[in-house]
Design a protein around this motif. Sequence first.
Motif, PDB file in Angstrom:
ATOM      1  N   ALA A 383      61.216  38.502  22.886  1.00 21.43           N
ATOM      2  CA  ALA A 383      62.567  38.242  22.326  1.00 21.43           C
ATOM      3  C   ALA A 383      62.894  39.168  21.230  1.00 21.43           C
ATOM      4  O   ALA A 383      63.844  39.890  21.117  1.00 21.43           O
ATOM      5  CB  ALA A 383      62.768  36.972  22.279  1.00 21.43           C
ATOM      6  N   ASP A 384      62.215  39.064  20.314  1.00 21.22           N
ATOM      7  CA  ASP A 384      62.166  40.042  18.948  1.00 21.22           C
ATOM      8  C   ASP A 384      62.508  41.413  19.358  1.00 21.22           C
ATOM      9  O   ASP A 384      63.213  42.148  18.872  1.00 21.22           O
ATOM     10  CB  ASP A 384      61.278  39.753  18.074  1.00 21.22           C
ATOM     11  CG  ASP A 384      61.200  38.645  17.046  1.00 21.22           C
ATOM     12  OD1 ASP A 384      62.350  37.796  17.213  1.00 21.22           O
ATOM     13  OD2 ASP A 384      60.421  37.946  16.564  1.00 21.22           O
ATOM     14  N   ALA A 385      61.165  41.785  20.097  1.00 21.30           N
ATOM     15  CA  ALA A 385      61.185  43.193  20.477  1.00 21.30           C
ATOM     16  C   ALA A 385      62.488  43.975  21.114  1.00 21.30           C
ATOM     17  O   ALA A 385      62.833  44.864  21.089  1.00 21.30           O
ATOM     18  CB  ALA A 385      60.058  43.500  21.243  1.00 21.30           C
ATOM     19  N   LEU A 386      63.234  43.101  21.907  1.00 24.49           N
ATOM     20  CA  LEU A 386      64.518  43.247  22.596  1.00 24.49           C
ATOM     21  C   LEU A 386      65.557  43.242  21.794  1.00 24.49           C
ATOM     22  O   LEU A 386      66.600  43.744  22.097  1.00 24.49           O
ATOM     23  CB  LEU A 386      64.616  42.387  23.689  1.00 24.49           C
ATOM     24  CG  LEU A 386      63.579  42.673  25.030  1.00 24.49           C
ATOM     25  CD1 LEU A 386      64.073  41.579  26.011  1.00 24.49           C
ATOM     26  CD2 LEU A 386      64.068  44.084  25.416  1.00 24.49           C
ATOM     27  N   GLY A 387      65.560  43.077  20.363  1.00 26.01           N
ATOM     28  CA  GLY A 387      66.756  42.828  19.563  1.00 26.01           C
ATOM     29  C   GLY A 387      67.489  41.769  19.496  1.00 26.01           C
ATOM     30  O   GLY A 387      68.493  41.661  19.031  1.00 26.01           O
ATOM     31  N   LEU A 388      66.893  40.534  20.197  1.00 25.42           N
ATOM     32  CA  LEU A 388      67.651  39.283  20.154  1.00 25.42           C
ATOM     33  C   LEU A 388      67.488  38.718  18.922  1.00 25.42           C
ATOM     34  O   LEU A 388      66.514  38.727  18.269  1.00 25.42           O
ATOM     35  CB  LEU A 388      67.204  38.218  21.196  1.00 25.42           C
ATOM     36  CG  LEU A 388      67.377  38.789  22.746  1.00 25.42           C
ATOM     37  CD1 LEU A 388      66.289  37.976  23.651  1.00 25.42           C
ATOM     38  CD2 LEU A 388      68.743  38.557  23.087  1.00 25.42           C
ATOM     39  N   ASP A 389      68.665  38.075  18.343  1.00 25.37           N
ATOM     40  CA  ASP A 389      68.619  37.361  16.930  1.00 25.37           C
ATOM     41  C   ASP A 389      68.079  36.185  17.270  1.00 25.37           C
ATOM     42  O   ASP A 389      67.737  35.694  18.341  1.00 25.37           O
ATOM     43  CB  ASP A 389      69.989  37.671  16.116  1.00 25.37           C
ATOM     44  CG  ASP A 389      71.047  36.703  16.807  1.00 25.37           C
ATOM     45  OD1 ASP A 389      70.556  35.907  17.662  1.00 25.37           O
ATOM     46  OD2 ASP A 389      72.074  37.232  16.943  1.00 25.37           O
ATOM     47  N   LYS A 392      69.982  33.589  19.535  1.00 26.01           N
ATOM     48  CA  LYS A 392      69.862  34.033  20.835  1.00 26.01           C
ATOM     49  C   LYS A 392      68.532  33.944  21.379  1.00 26.01           C
ATOM     50  O   LYS A 392      68.379  33.652  22.680  1.00 26.01           O
ATOM     51  CB  LYS A 392      70.439  35.496  20.940  1.00 26.01           C
ATOM     52  CG  LYS A 392      71.976  35.740  20.793  1.00 26.01           C
ATOM     53  CD  LYS A 392      72.196  37.171  21.124  1.00 26.01           C
ATOM     54  CE  LYS A 392      73.766  37.198  20.618  1.00 26.01           C
ATOM     55  NZ  LYS A 392      74.028  38.473  19.921  1.00 26.01           N
TER      56      LYS A 392
END
Lengths: 484, 262
Positions: A383-389, A392
């Motif tokens: 989730a982090d790596a996809l740029g989700l804050d 989210k």
Amino acid sequence: MSDTHAQTVPFVRDTMLPAAEPPIREAGAVRWLRENLFSGPVNTVLTILGVLVVWFLVSHFWDWFAHSVWNAGSLSECRQIIAERWGEGARGACWAVIRERWNQYTYGFYPSELYWRPTMAFGLLFLALAPVLFSEAPGIRRIVLGTTTVLTLGLMVALGAPAAWLVFAAVVLIGGLVISERQVSLLLVFSILYPLMGVWFLWGGSAWGPIMVLVGPVLGWIAWRVLHPVSSLVAIIAALVIPLLWWIGYAGEAARDAEGILSLSIPAVASDRFGGFLLSITIGIAGIALSLPLGIVLALARRSDMFLVKSLAVIFIEFIRGVPLIALLFVASLLLNYFLPPGTNFDIILRVIIMVTLFSAAYMAEVIRGGLAALPKGQYEAADALGLDYWKAQRLIVLPQALKISIPGIVSTFIGMFKDTTLVTFVGLYDPLKSMSDAVRASTSWKGIYWEPYIFVGFIFFLICFGMSRYSMYLERRLARDHR
Amino acid sequence: MSDTITRPIDRSHMQVSDEVAIDIRNMNKWYGSFHVLRDIDLTVHRGERIVIAGPSGSGKSTLIRCINRLEEHQSGHIVVDGIELTNDIKNIDKVRSEVGMVFQHFNLFPHLTVLENCTLAPIWVRKVPRRQAEETAMRFLEKVKIPEQASKYPGQLSGGQQQRVAIARSLCMQPKIMLFDEPTSALDPEMIKEVLDTMIELAEEGMTMICVTHEMGFAQAVANRVIFMDQGQIVEQNEPREFFNNPKSERTKLFLSQILGH
């Protein structure tokens, strides 16, 4: 040696074997018995012992159940009938008490001419729950909503509901059923409005009260929309503070003024008239609906990196879990009045709901924390790596999975909390188990009746809790994503 | 040794530009008192295909995880696509949305279908309309050759298929840089090839890639630079032919003899 020979012969498979049907297991009751009850000496002994225990229990209670009396005006009449039918000295259950006091067990001391109001509120509850509980099961939803519509309208007619309200209930229920067939998510609007509606139906009074409560979040939303382009932090603070200020400062006055201009009142019913299952279900539903979101927030807070947030969550959870619920209920009924400014009329049922919610939210938080901890670290990283804050990632990735893992624990907490609503007897409310049964026994005609009320109330609790348990199993099955 | 790479590589689009994609200077990282990464200096240009090799525990995964700040560095500078990685959460999210990452254990979201896995970040981070996100996702799923699995859940796919979905999921964000953290280490030999084929195709299109991998065949075929790390340091780096045929450091020679010897 023959097997050496078999190994040394070169072998190449020229045709692959097709998949075959599994062998049909020898069926029949005998096989089942042998496998499950008499598979070995120990198992056989246990089976015989089990049968003996069951026989012992059944033989002691059977005649009591078999000699049930459903029609009688008092306990002595009951005993007379039993003696006449099954001879002097025969034992028998006197269910007539349930029949006679059914309304009292269901509605407590609610005014009987208004019984239709809690009934309607209860029926509409299912419509409010449908998009949440049965969003992806149109078949079950149709059955639930159809049954609810027929039963609610039928009961309202039987209870003498005014025609206008009958039309209202019919329009809402049938309209809801139609909408749910088209697009079930639209019903969520009703689910959000339902709590205020339900409160109004149960307690009555002016409709402006709940409407003015609703104005709070609307003001907050407007403030958020206006201020969001300026600063998101200011917007969030304003969206939280403005509704609070409105509720504390102006909502009451505005409701009174509006009532003066246009009266939207139905007869008010005070909290001390509530009792029986009406009381249990009101507190239980409110507690369930409030403790899940609060529990999620607490669980996230406890796993937060921020020291203050984490400490507050730990202190809250450990304090609440360390204190008996009855102590909290006493605080709600007695101590709270000392702390609140004099003259504030803080409803006792509301106070109890708050305490029960806080209590089960603490347990809920720990159950959900377990689910959060069970998620592999890779899910957070992806989730982090996809740029989700953070929010989210929690909402879209973490919570859907963590809550699914926690379903059995969450439902256990719900069930525990629902049963704990009987403890409100200690703060003077009429719970169905203790207070209501005592009230029934206090009348001269049912003095001395003991087991029947308890068994009846226990049975109803069992039905509701078993229903919740089955629903949780259904939900787990529906959310299973591994093999299909 | 490159039995997994059987086809010729099309090098027409593999061009390294002068533009700097990632600039790492004097970077150090500790786990507690353990010094994992020591004085790392690394400049990656746009279009480069870098393979990082080294024994386990040498810090190669940690290094690429620092590039999208899954790990925090304690000193030095990391500049990705012109943005310096600091504690500023906005910068971190911006870098992460430009840098795709593929993990050893895929880390697909098991509660979402393959298609939903691919559309989630474009919809919620890039604010792409759902339909458009789905079209893009289907295009990339076709590219990794599993469009027919779009409505299945990750748990129903094989390891190789899952890893290809993970690659497609990253590509849907249209990243400028792709990081691969041992993408084939958790796969059966039969599935390694299908994942490597996908990665080669990506390289052929000119993607900037940093791969931590033990697939030396892939390194020889595709990489323009191989970096060997040991004990948290870059020990040797060179273009692949020199690196494999003529290693300079004793440590590299030992590592190569162990990994290629049998």
